[in-house]
Design a protein around this motif. Sequence first.
Motif, mmCIF file in Angstrom:
data_model
loop_
_atom_site.group_PDB
_atom_site.id
_atom_site.type_symbol
_atom_site.label_atom_id
_atom_site.label_comp_id
_atom_site.label_asym_id
_atom_site.label_seq_id
_atom_site.Cartn_x
_atom_site.Cartn_y
_atom_site.Cartn_z
ATOM 1 N N ARG A 209 -6.529 -14.440 -37.092
ATOM 2 C CA ARG A 209 -6.700 -14.297 -38.334
ATOM 3 C C ARG A 209 -6.796 -15.500 -39.160
ATOM 4 N NH1 ARG A 209 -3.073 -11.568 -41.554
ATOM 5 N NH2 ARG A 209 -1.239 -12.111 -40.108
ATOM 6 N N GLY B 139 -8.651 -12.336 -43.274
ATOM 7 C CA GLY B 139 -8.902 -11.442 -42.488
ATOM 8 C C GLY B 139 -9.343 -11.962 -40.869
ATOM 9 N N THR B 140 -10.189 -11.169 -40.034
ATOM 10 C CA THR B 140 -10.477 -11.772 -38.943
ATOM 11 C C THR B 140 -11.690 -12.890 -38.859
ATOM 12 O OG1 THR B 140 -12.180 -10.154 -38.496
ATOM 13 C CG2 THR B 140 -9.932 -9.480 -37.883
ATOM 14 N N GLU C 251 -14.621 -11.292 -40.317
ATOM 15 C CA GLU C 251 -14.510 -10.896 -41.745
ATOM 16 C C GLU C 251 -14.669 -12.032 -42.813
ATOM 17 O OE1 GLU C 251 -11.907 -7.004 -40.985
ATOM 18 O OE2 GLU C 251 -10.932 -8.649 -41.647
#
Length: 289
Positions: free
Chosen positions: A253, A266-267, A270
Motif C-alpha cells: 500500500r 491505496g494499492t 490505485e
Amino acid sequence: MARQRVDEPIRTTIGEPHEEASADARPDRPTAGAPLLEVDDVTLRFGGVVALDGVSFTIGEGEIFGLIGPNGAGKTTCFNAMTGIYRPTSGEIRFGGQRVTGLRKHEITCMGVARTFQNIRLFPEMTALENVMVGADAHHRSSVLSALFRLPRYRREEAEGREKSLRLLEFVGIRHRAGHVARNLSYGEQRRLEIARALATDPKLLCLDEPAAGFNPAEKEELLQLIRDIRDTGVTVLLIEHDMRLVMGVTDRIVVLEFGKKIAEGTPAEVRDDPKVIAAYLGVPADAA
C-alpha cells in the motif's frame, strides 16, 4: 548469503508499471495484520510553515508500506515525527497501540522502531562489524561498571552481539566486509551496512528513507529483493523512495503526500491511476492529468 536478484523488469513510469511487479498482481501479496503504526491527524508547524497538515494513515503488521510524494512534500518530516526527532504540533502517533508522541528517540527505538537516513550516518572509522554491534547494543542490559571491568554478563552480551551482527552482515550480503572500516566501503555497501545496523535493534518496524538513492539499476533490483526478504523475516517495512519503479514493484500500500497533505492512499495500482497523484508528479492540474 548470496542475494537472489529480481528476474522481472520494472517499468519506469507511474502510469505503466510492469504487471508482475505490481503489488496487486503478486499472488504472494500478504494480508496486513493488526495496526502497528497509526498516524492520527498529525500536524507539524515550523513557525508559519505547515510541514504536515492533518496527515492520517495506518500501517498494518507485515506490510511493505510506501510513503511517496514530490520533493518538499513532507515525507522525511513525517518520518522524523514518527521516530521522535520532531514533536507534532497536534495529532497523535501510536505504535502497537501505545502513544509515542513526545517520547525520546531511544525510547521509540526500544519499542521496536528503527530507521535509516537519507544521508548515510555511519561511524566511518569503525569497522562494518562494529557499526552493526552498536545497533545490537540497544537492548543490552550491562551497566557501565560491568563494561568497564568486563564482567561475565557484559562479555556474554558482547559475544551474542558479535554473532548476531555477523549474521546480519551475511543477511544483507556484506559479511566479507565485516573487518573493513566503514568509510572504505562502496556507497552501496554503506547503504546495506546502515540497514544491517538498524535491523540489529530488533525492530518490529523498519523505516527506510530513500535507500535506493545513488544506486544503479542492478543495485536497485537487489535492494528490492532485500526489502522483501526483510518483510519475510516478520519485520514491517515503511519505505520513502523517489524511484517509482521500486515503489510500485515492492509495496503493498502507498500514501502520497503533497505540500504536507495526504492526497491519495491505496494499492500501487490505485495510486498509479489517481489523477491527483499524476498531477502532483507532472505539475499539471488534476483535471488535465
